[in-house]
Design an enzyme around this catalytic site. Structure first.
Site, mmCIF file in Angstrom:
data_model
loop_
_atom_site.group_PDB
_atom_site.id
_atom_site.type_symbol
_atom_site.label_atom_id
_atom_site.label_comp_id
_atom_site.label_asym_id
_atom_site.label_seq_id
_atom_site.Cartn_x
_atom_site.Cartn_y
_atom_site.Cartn_z
ATOM 1 N N LYS A 1 -19.107 -43.855 4.430
ATOM 2 C CA LYS A 1 -18.763 -45.146 3.818
ATOM 3 C C LYS A 1 -17.889 -44.927 2.585
ATOM 4 N N ALA B 1 -31.808 -38.239 -17.520
ATOM 5 C CA ALA B 1 -31.080 -39.508 -17.634
ATOM 6 C C ALA B 1 -31.253 -40.286 -16.346
ATOM 7 N N ALA C 1 -18.314 -52.714 -8.386
ATOM 8 C CA ALA C 1 -17.815 -53.546 -9.492
ATOM 9 C C ALA C 1 -17.349 -52.646 -10.634
ATOM 10 N N ARG D 1 -24.391 -38.239 0.455
ATOM 11 C CA ARG D 1 -24.564 -39.419 1.322
ATOM 12 C C ARG D 1 -23.742 -39.271 2.595
ATOM 13 N N ASP E 1 -16.299 -52.600 -2.424
ATOM 14 C CA ASP E 1 -16.020 -51.740 -3.571
ATOM 15 C C ASP E 1 -17.109 -51.901 -4.637
ATOM 16 N N SER F 1 -28.870 -41.668 -13.772
ATOM 17 C CA SER F 1 -27.530 -41.082 -13.602
ATOM 18 C C SER F 1 -26.607 -41.811 -12.624
ATOM 19 N N TYR G 1 -24.192 -47.495 -17.035
ATOM 20 C CA TYR G 1 -24.534 -46.060 -17.110
ATOM 21 C C TYR G 1 -23.650 -45.351 -18.137
ATOM 22 N N LYS H 1 -24.559 -43.529 -21.773
ATOM 23 C CA LYS H 1 -24.293 -42.123 -22.096
ATOM 24 C C LYS H 1 -23.401 -42.032 -23.340
ATOM 25 N N THR I 1 -21.256 -36.846 -19.874
ATOM 26 C CA THR I 1 -20.352 -37.082 -18.749
ATOM 27 C C THR I 1 -18.942 -37.436 -19.218
ATOM 28 N N ASP I 2 -17.960 -37.171 -18.356
ATOM 29 C CA ASP I 2 -16.581 -37.574 -18.667
ATOM 30 C C ASP I 2 -16.412 -39.095 -18.595
ATOM 31 N N GLU I 3 -17.397 -39.777 -17.998
ATOM 32 C CA GLU I 3 -17.257 -41.238 -17.839
ATOM 33 C C GLU I 3 -17.263 -41.984 -19.167
ATOM 34 N N PHE J 1 -22.196 -39.689 -3.643
ATOM 35 C CA PHE J 1 -21.111 -39.753 -2.659
ATOM 36 C C PHE J 1 -21.127 -38.627 -1.619
HETATM 37 P P1 NAD Z 1 -30.336 -36.819 -11.560
HETATM 38 O O1 NAD Z 1 -30.487 -38.307 -11.462
HETATM 39 O O2 NAD Z 1 -30.222 -36.023 -10.305
HETATM 40 O O3 NAD Z 1 -31.588 -36.229 -12.362
HETATM 41 C C1 NAD Z 1 -32.096 -36.841 -13.525
HETATM 42 C C2 NAD Z 1 -33.486 -36.289 -13.774
HETATM 43 O O4 NAD Z 1 -33.972 -36.908 -14.996
HETATM 44 C C3 NAD Z 1 -34.492 -36.629 -12.679
HETATM 45 O O5 NAD Z 1 -35.257 -35.500 -12.332
HETATM 46 C C4 NAD Z 1 -35.384 -37.697 -13.307
HETATM 47 O O6 NAD Z 1 -36.718 -37.700 -12.827
HETATM 48 C C5 NAD Z 1 -35.316 -37.315 -14.776
HETATM 49 N N1 NAD Z 1 -35.609 -38.463 -15.654
HETATM 50 C C6 NAD Z 1 -35.098 -39.712 -15.572
HETATM 51 N N2 NAD Z 1 -35.638 -40.504 -16.521
HETATM 52 C C7 NAD Z 1 -36.484 -39.714 -17.239
HETATM 53 C C8 NAD Z 1 -37.317 -39.941 -18.342
HETATM 54 N N3 NAD Z 1 -37.395 -41.144 -18.932
HETATM 55 N N4 NAD Z 1 -38.046 -38.909 -18.830
HETATM 56 C C9 NAD Z 1 -37.988 -37.686 -18.248
HETATM 57 N N5 NAD Z 1 -37.227 -37.415 -17.175
HETATM 58 C C10 NAD Z 1 -36.477 -38.416 -16.676
HETATM 59 O O7 NAD Z 1 -29.121 -36.572 -12.524
HETATM 60 P P2 NAD Z 1 -28.040 -35.404 -12.522
HETATM 61 O O8 NAD Z 1 -26.922 -35.783 -11.636
HETATM 62 O O9 NAD Z 1 -28.732 -34.121 -12.335
HETATM 63 O O10 NAD Z 1 -27.500 -35.511 -14.025
HETATM 64 C C11 NAD Z 1 -28.140 -34.786 -15.062
HETATM 65 C C12 NAD Z 1 -27.402 -35.048 -16.366
HETATM 66 O O11 NAD Z 1 -26.058 -34.627 -16.246
HETATM 67 C C13 NAD Z 1 -27.366 -36.517 -16.779
HETATM 68 O O12 NAD Z 1 -27.533 -36.583 -18.180
HETATM 69 C C14 NAD Z 1 -25.972 -36.972 -16.371
HETATM 70 O O13 NAD Z 1 -25.523 -38.009 -17.202
HETATM 71 C C15 NAD Z 1 -25.184 -35.706 -16.594
HETATM 72 N N6 NAD Z 1 -23.966 -35.529 -15.781
HETATM 73 C C16 NAD Z 1 -24.033 -35.657 -14.414
HETATM 74 C C17 NAD Z 1 -22.892 -35.417 -13.645
HETATM 75 C C18 NAD Z 1 -22.925 -35.504 -12.129
HETATM 76 O O14 NAD Z 1 -21.879 -35.361 -11.490
HETATM 77 N N7 NAD Z 1 -24.080 -35.710 -11.484
HETATM 78 C C19 NAD Z 1 -21.692 -35.080 -14.277
HETATM 79 C C20 NAD Z 1 -21.663 -34.979 -15.671
HETATM 80 C C21 NAD Z 1 -22.811 -35.184 -16.401
HETATM 81 O O1 DAU Z 2 -17.949 -38.095 -13.645
HETATM 82 C C1 DAU Z 2 -19.278 -37.710 -13.845
HETATM 83 C C2 DAU Z 2 -20.208 -38.684 -13.157
HETATM 84 O O2 DAU Z 2 -20.104 -38.434 -11.752
HETATM 85 C C3 DAU Z 2 -21.660 -38.540 -13.613
HETATM 86 O O3 DAU Z 2 -21.748 -38.913 -14.962
HETATM 87 C C4 DAU Z 2 -22.595 -39.425 -12.775
HETATM 88 O O4 DAU Z 2 -23.943 -39.197 -13.148
HETATM 89 C C5 DAU Z 2 -22.403 -39.074 -11.325
HETATM 90 O O5 DAU Z 2 -23.202 -39.928 -10.503
HETATM 91 C C6 DAU Z 2 -20.933 -39.218 -10.930
HETATM 92 O O6 DAU Z 2 -20.528 -40.606 -11.015
HETATM 93 P P1 DAU Z 2 -19.639 -41.299 -9.864
HETATM 94 O O7 DAU Z 2 -19.909 -42.757 -9.944
HETATM 95 O O8 DAU Z 2 -18.241 -40.826 -9.932
HETATM 96 O O9 DAU Z 2 -20.338 -40.616 -8.568
HETATM 97 P P2 DAU Z 2 -20.755 -41.214 -7.137
HETATM 98 O O10 DAU Z 2 -21.247 -40.051 -6.347
HETATM 99 O O11 DAU Z 2 -21.641 -42.391 -7.238
HETATM 100 O O12 DAU Z 2 -19.358 -41.694 -6.539
HETATM 101 C C7 DAU Z 2 -18.229 -40.833 -6.465
HETATM 102 C C8 DAU Z 2 -17.045 -41.653 -5.981
HETATM 103 O O13 DAU Z 2 -17.271 -42.015 -4.596
HETATM 104 C C9 DAU Z 2 -16.865 -42.960 -6.703
HETATM 105 O O14 DAU Z 2 -15.470 -43.243 -6.802
HETATM 106 C C10 DAU Z 2 -17.539 -44.002 -5.794
HETATM 107 C C11 DAU Z 2 -17.271 -43.441 -4.422
HETATM 108 N N1 DAU Z 2 -18.291 -43.710 -3.371
HETATM 109 C C12 DAU Z 2 -19.601 -43.502 -3.666
HETATM 110 C C13 DAU Z 2 -20.569 -43.690 -2.686
HETATM 111 C C14 DAU Z 2 -22.033 -43.470 -2.982
HETATM 112 C C15 DAU Z 2 -17.859 -44.082 -2.100
HETATM 113 O O15 DAU Z 2 -16.659 -44.260 -1.827
HETATM 114 N N2 DAU Z 2 -18.807 -44.252 -1.128
HETATM 115 C C16 DAU Z 2 -20.134 -44.068 -1.359
HETATM 116 O O16 DAU Z 2 -20.961 -44.206 -0.424
#
Ligand code: NAD
Ligand code: DAU
Length: 332
Positions: free
Chosen positions: A203, A80, A272, A191, A270, A82, A148, A152, A121-123, A188
């Protein structure tokens, strides 16, 4: 499961899943990954050749997907776009990969009668108020906020339709925020850890009171395997480890664990439409399938994660400056 096709297996959760499966089961794994900016080949280095193969390709490529699905026992679909912030800047790949890509997988598993687990995702449920006593459950109404999460949500709906209309054997999981090794530095926690390593102040978006329900990636992946093995096709399982923390608390803990003053961070613009709070009720997964998280102490899990980023600078360094330059352009 003898052979698995893992889409997105070069990304954060997918690559950790591949390691988990190779370490904990006898299954062999083929990864299908387009190797976008989010992939890291280093995450799949040194895996046993007789049980692991990487295919560079796109889940929107119907012929390739069909060929790979035809020779697998089950598909675990992680691939995905993500990152919420990216979806606000440019939603198009989120629509094509997350929706059309999932459609392409569904058509292939339907044709070949192959079991599918769809990772979501829970989102999809939108957000909760800070003082809401409710948490997300499998019957919570879908109400996504960002491009996003909307993409999903659409992919989940496609899976449900293919189950009902075509008898596809698929399960869905909706998990909360993952942390752990091999996560891209745009997210987050990595980073902020890598900022501190670089002597840059972390940040925090807006006031920083937004709550995320953190789970270690290995606990997520153990749950995915449990659902694949023991889940009931057609069912949805929520995955969460009771890890609610607000973003300010997380930044302060990172600073403390890295030996910095806990107020050494900046508030920045922040996001959006920033979702306020996510919280998962994982009772169904725990009671029906017996899954329990192993990383119940966030502080310990975070400490190990910080050590991983300190020890694996060559893994994340190539992405760091471009990622920060992109954030700087947006005042973040
Ligand atoms: P990520 O961005 O780290 O990895 C996504 C992977 O998918 C990458 O390796 C990318 O190259 C590949 N990809 C993207 N587009 C593609 C395409 N068109 N064809 C083939 N491969 C492709 O994402 P992640 O954080 O590992 O998330 C993985 C899954 O889990 C996603 O479906 C996301 O929605 C879900 N998820 C993530 C979280 C989280 O906290 N990161 C939480 C709940 C669910
Ligand atoms: O809840 C599951 C989701 O969690 C997944 O579906 C997504 O793929 C995954 O990216 C994650 O989404 P978030 O948007 O919650 O994650 P992110 O790491 O981008 O941000 C986490 C929280 O931190 C969010 O409230 C935004 C905030 N943030 C993020 C960044 C990058 C900051 O405050 N500072 C930052 O620099």
């Amino acid at each position: 499961m003898r052979s698995l096709l893992v889409t997105g297996g070069a990304g954060f959760i997918g690559s950790n899943f591949v390691h988990w499966v190779l370490d904990n089961t006898d299954a062999s794994v083929t990864v299908l990954d387009a190797m976008t900016y989010a992939a890291n080949e280093g995450s799949l280095a040194d895996l046993p050749e007789h049980r692991f193969q990487l295919v560079r390709g796109d889940i929107r490529d119907a012929a390739l997907v069909d060929e790979l699905v035809a020779r697998t026992d089950a598909v675990v679909h992680f691939a995905a776009e993500s990152h919420n912030d990216n979806s606000l800047e440019g939603p198009e790949p989120f629509i094509t990969t997350n929706i059309v890509g999932t459609y392409t997988i569904l058509q292939a598993v339907r044709r070949h009668g192959v079991r599918l687990h769809h990772v979501s995702t829970d989102e999809v449920y939108g957000d909760l108020d800070l003082d809401d006593p409710e948490r997300f459950t499998p019957t919570t109404r879908y109400n996504p906020s960002s491009p996003y999460s909307a993409s999903k949500a659409a992919s989940d709906m496609l899976v449900r339709a293919w189950v009902r209309s075509f008898g596809v054997e698929a399960t869905i999981s909706n998990c909360s925020n993952n942390y752990g090794p091999r996560q891209h530095v745009e997210k987050f926690i990595p980073r902020q850890i890598t900022n501190v390593i670089d002597g840059v102040r972390p940040k925090l978006y807006g006031a920083g009171l937004n709550v995320r329900d953190w789970i270690h990636v290995d606990d997520h992946n153990c749950a995915v395997w449990t659902i694949l093995e023991f889940g009931t096709p057609g069912e949805t399982y929520l995955i969460g480890a009771d890890g609610e923390k607000n973003n300010q608390e997380v930044i302060e803990l990172i600073l403390e664990l890295m030996g910095q003053p806990t107020d050494a961070y900046d508030h920045v613009a922040d996001r959006a439409g920033h979702d306020l709070r996510y919280a998962i009720d994982s009772t169904k997964l725990r009671q029906e399938l017996g899954w329990e998280p192993r990383y119940t102490d966030f502080r310990d899990g975070l400490e190990v994660t910080i050590r991983w980023y300190r020890d694996h600078e060559s893994w994340w360094r190539p992405q760091k400056s471009a990622t920060e330059a992109k954030y700087a352009r947006k005042g973040q």
